[in-house]
Design an enzyme around this catalytic site. Sequence first.
Site, PDB file in Angstrom:
ATOM      1  N   HIS A 268       5.887 -20.351  27.825  1.00 42.97           N
ATOM      2  CA  HIS A 268       6.325 -21.544  27.104  1.00 42.97           C
ATOM      3  C   HIS A 268       7.706 -21.411  26.457  1.00 42.97           C
ATOM      4  O   HIS A 268       8.258 -22.395  25.972  1.00 42.97           O
ATOM      5  CB  HIS A 268       5.268 -21.934  26.060  1.00 42.97           C
ATOM      6  CG  HIS A 268       5.128 -23.411  25.883  1.00 42.97           C
ATOM      7  ND1 HIS A 268       4.056 -23.975  25.233  1.00 42.97           N
ATOM      8  CD2 HIS A 268       5.916 -24.448  26.268  1.00 42.97           C
ATOM      9  CE1 HIS A 268       4.208 -25.299  25.219  1.00 42.97           C
ATOM     10  NE2 HIS A 268       5.338 -25.607  25.840  1.00 42.97           N
TER      11      HIS A 268
ATOM     12  N   ASP B  37      -1.158 -27.893  23.156  1.00 39.25           N
ATOM     13  CA  ASP B  37      -1.142 -26.440  22.975  1.00 39.25           C
ATOM     14  C   ASP B  37      -2.239 -25.997  21.999  1.00 39.25           C
ATOM     15  O   ASP B  37      -2.552 -26.721  21.055  1.00 39.25           O
ATOM     16  CB  ASP B  37       0.226 -26.034  22.381  1.00 39.25           C
ATOM     17  CG  ASP B  37       0.657 -24.616  22.745  1.00 39.25           C
ATOM     18  OD1 ASP B  37      -0.190 -23.716  22.720  1.00 39.25           O
ATOM     19  OD2 ASP B  37       1.850 -24.426  23.037  1.00 39.25           O
TER      20      ASP B  37
ATOM     21  N   HIS C  98      -1.595 -23.427  20.280  1.00 41.42           N
ATOM     22  CA  HIS C  98      -0.738 -22.782  19.272  1.00 41.42           C
ATOM     23  C   HIS C  98       0.337 -23.764  18.799  1.00 41.42           C
ATOM     24  O   HIS C  98       0.640 -24.739  19.485  1.00 41.42           O
ATOM     25  CB  HIS C  98      -0.067 -21.550  19.889  1.00 41.42           C
ATOM     26  CG  HIS C  98      -1.039 -20.644  20.582  1.00 41.42           C
ATOM     27  ND1 HIS C  98      -1.294 -20.733  21.935  1.00 41.42           N
ATOM     28  CD2 HIS C  98      -1.830 -19.650  20.109  1.00 41.42           C
ATOM     29  CE1 HIS C  98      -2.200 -19.824  22.266  1.00 41.42           C
ATOM     30  NE2 HIS C  98      -2.554 -19.155  21.185  1.00 41.42           N
TER      31      HIS C  98
ATOM     32  N   ASP D 164       3.510 -22.817  18.204  1.00 39.62           N
ATOM     33  CA  ASP D 164       4.783 -22.377  18.788  1.00 39.62           C
ATOM     34  C   ASP D 164       5.958 -22.630  17.851  1.00 39.62           C
ATOM     35  O   ASP D 164       7.059 -23.008  18.268  1.00 39.62           O
ATOM     36  CB  ASP D 164       5.016 -23.046  20.157  1.00 39.62           C
ATOM     37  CG  ASP D 164       4.030 -22.546  21.211  1.00 39.62           C
ATOM     38  OD1 ASP D 164       3.207 -21.667  20.898  1.00 39.62           O
ATOM     39  OD2 ASP D 164       4.090 -23.036  22.356  1.00 39.62           O
TER      40      ASP D 164
ATOM     41  N   HIS E 117       7.370 -16.938  23.463  1.00 42.08           N
ATOM     42  CA  HIS E 117       6.595 -18.151  23.815  1.00 42.08           C
ATOM     43  C   HIS E 117       5.961 -18.772  22.570  1.00 42.08           C
ATOM     44  O   HIS E 117       5.491 -19.905  22.639  1.00 42.08           O
ATOM     45  CB  HIS E 117       5.542 -17.861  24.894  1.00 42.08           C
ATOM     46  CG  HIS E 117       4.364 -17.031  24.467  1.00 42.08           C
ATOM     47  ND1 HIS E 117       3.225 -16.935  25.230  1.00 42.08           N
ATOM     48  CD2 HIS E 117       4.143 -16.260  23.370  1.00 42.08           C
ATOM     49  CE1 HIS E 117       2.350 -16.142  24.616  1.00 42.08           C
ATOM     50  NE2 HIS E 117       2.891 -15.711  23.497  1.00 42.08           N
TER      51      HIS E 117
ATOM     52  N   ASP F 137       1.030 -26.865  27.677  1.00 55.07           N
ATOM     53  CA  ASP F 137       0.608 -25.463  27.663  1.00 55.07           C
ATOM     54  C   ASP F 137      -0.874 -25.475  28.015  1.00 55.07           C
ATOM     55  O   ASP F 137      -1.691 -26.007  27.255  1.00 55.07           O
ATOM     56  CB  ASP F 137       0.849 -24.886  26.263  1.00 55.07           C
ATOM     57  CG  ASP F 137       0.440 -23.421  26.130  1.00 55.07           C
ATOM     58  OD1 ASP F 137      -0.460 -22.973  26.869  1.00 55.07           O
ATOM     59  OD2 ASP F 137       1.013 -22.738  25.261  1.00 55.07           O
TER      60      ASP F 137
ATOM     61  N   ASP G 254      -3.143 -23.543  27.771  1.00 54.51           N
ATOM     62  CA  ASP G 254      -4.118 -22.937  26.846  1.00 54.51           C
ATOM     63  C   ASP G 254      -4.637 -23.936  25.816  1.00 54.51           C
ATOM     64  O   ASP G 254      -5.493 -23.593  24.987  1.00 54.51           O
ATOM     65  CB  ASP G 254      -3.605 -21.637  26.210  1.00 54.51           C
ATOM     66  CG  ASP G 254      -2.463 -21.816  25.214  1.00 54.51           C
ATOM     67  OD1 ASP G 254      -2.365 -22.871  24.576  1.00 54.51           O
ATOM     68  OD2 ASP G 254      -1.665 -20.860  25.067  1.00 54.51           O
TER      69      ASP G 254
ATOM     70  N   GLU H  79       2.334 -21.554  30.953  1.00 48.46           N
ATOM     71  CA  GLU H  79       1.373 -20.593  30.410  1.00 48.46           C
ATOM     72  C   GLU H  79       0.167 -20.359  31.302  1.00 48.46           C
ATOM     73  O   GLU H  79      -0.785 -19.681  30.881  1.00 48.46           O
ATOM     74  CB  GLU H  79       0.930 -20.964  28.989  1.00 48.46           C
ATOM     75  CG  GLU H  79       2.057 -20.905  27.952  1.00 48.46           C
ATOM     76  CD  GLU H  79       2.298 -19.516  27.358  1.00 48.46           C
ATOM     77  OE1 GLU H  79       1.344 -18.759  27.181  1.00 48.46           O
ATOM     78  OE2 GLU H  79       3.470 -19.189  27.095  1.00 48.46           O
TER      79      GLU H  79
HETATM   80  C1  DIR Z   1       1.212 -16.330  18.570  1.00 41.77           C
HETATM   81  C2  DIR Z   1       0.687 -16.766  19.925  1.00 41.77           C
HETATM   82  N1  DIR Z   1       1.259 -17.436  17.631  1.00 41.77           N
HETATM   83  C3  DIR Z   1       2.608 -15.705  18.702  1.00 41.77           C
HETATM   84  N2  DIR Z   1       1.482 -17.787  20.469  1.00 41.77           N
HETATM   85  C4  DIR Z   1       1.302 -18.303  21.708  1.00 41.77           C
HETATM   86  O1  DIR Z   1       2.723 -14.684  19.356  1.00 41.77           O
HETATM   87  O2  DIR Z   1       3.546 -16.248  18.161  1.00 41.77           O
HETATM   88  N3  DIR Z   1       1.955 -19.305  22.115  1.00 41.77           N
HETATM   89  N4  DIR Z   1       0.437 -17.778  22.529  1.00 41.77           N
HETATM   90  O3  DIR Z   1       1.767 -19.944  23.262  1.00 41.77           O
HETATM   91 MN    MN Z   2       2.706 -22.830  23.926  1.00 37.92          MN
HETATM   92 MN    MN Z   3      -0.350 -21.799  23.624  1.00 35.96          MN
HETATM   93 MN    MN Z   4       0.317 -18.662  24.968  1.00 34.81          MN
END
Ligand code: DIR
Ligand code: MN
Ligand code: MN
Ligand code: MN
Length: 312
Positions: A95, A122, A124, A126, A139, A225, A227, A270
């Site tokens: 991402h 998403d 998350h 991000d 990401h 995303d 996920d 992702e």
């Molecule tokens: C987590 C995971 N907040 C990080 N973030 C993800 O690493 O900053 N984002 N998986 O897609």
């Molecule tokens: Mn993301």
């Molecule tokens: Mn995500």
């Molecule tokens: Mn991710």
Amino acid sequence: MISLIGAPCDAGANMAGAALGPCALRRAGVQQGLQKIGCKVIDRGDLKIPTSEPHVEVQGYRNFHEVLAWNRAVYAAVADALNVGDIPVLLGGDHSLAMGSISAVAANCQRQNKELRVLWLDAHADFNTANTSITGNMHGMPLTALCGQGPSELTELAGFAPALRASQIRLLGVRSVDPEERRAVRRAALPMLTMRHIQGRGIIQAMNIALSDIEPGTHLHVSFDVDCLDPLVLPGVSTPEDGGLQLDSLRYCMARIAQTGCVGSVDLVELNPAADPTGSSAQRAVELLTVLLNPHWERHVQRSFDWAEHAG
Ligand code: DIR
Ligand code: MN
Ligand code: MN
Ligand code: MN
């Protein structure tokens, strides 16, 4: 015309695998699936980057040089597609690539004097920077860079910064926010429709809010995303989070978004095919993309709307 742009990058992710995304999406029939619903599609193949210094962390940003190189390549390809009037669909990749794609979209909207809205599907938020991130994985940082925080190489991809204001963004499906990231989200008043909100008030009301003030003529960018889905539905991701969207819910979201008639660009990111050897995750992602980009949504989405009425 839809322009498929492959970006096999996982330098922004926590593990290898997302770089296999474009290949898996093509095998799952992304081009044919879109053609079947009546879209004209050109596959522009995969981007390449010049070999850069690999695996170097720069001030808390992991693999900074690679992520930057990928985003420059994505920026150029998305800008080209928009210039010829195509709808770019970025096949990721992780991402972090949304920094490049959305910067190109923001620059194009500014030139054409168009409103820009970003729907960010998403698990998350991000919204990390190197200072708030636990992992240093980029990401988890694209939205902050787009909102003007971070190294200038990233924040100024569009030629101006910030590329986006928080008020132009709607996050949907969020259920994992890091502690310091949460503070940043609050400070920026980033509009979020979390899983908690969706479970409490229902998907119809959440989509009413997400799409409430979109005027005709708005350019809608959808950053998908995968996920955001529940890992039981779509296991092929690098950072699975329980309690995600079910397939019917996300189908409904995609149909509602299609109904606006405003979708001008998409990231599909992702997907980690290595985490799902069956290939069903790629197929589900393609199926949802065909709902989002269906030019005949009025004939095809009624079933999804009927489902939502029953589900409340
Ligand atoms: C987590 C995971 N907040 C990080 N973030 C993800 O690493 O900053 N984002 N998986 O897609
Ligand atoms: Mn993301
Ligand atoms: Mn995500
Ligand atoms: Mn991710």
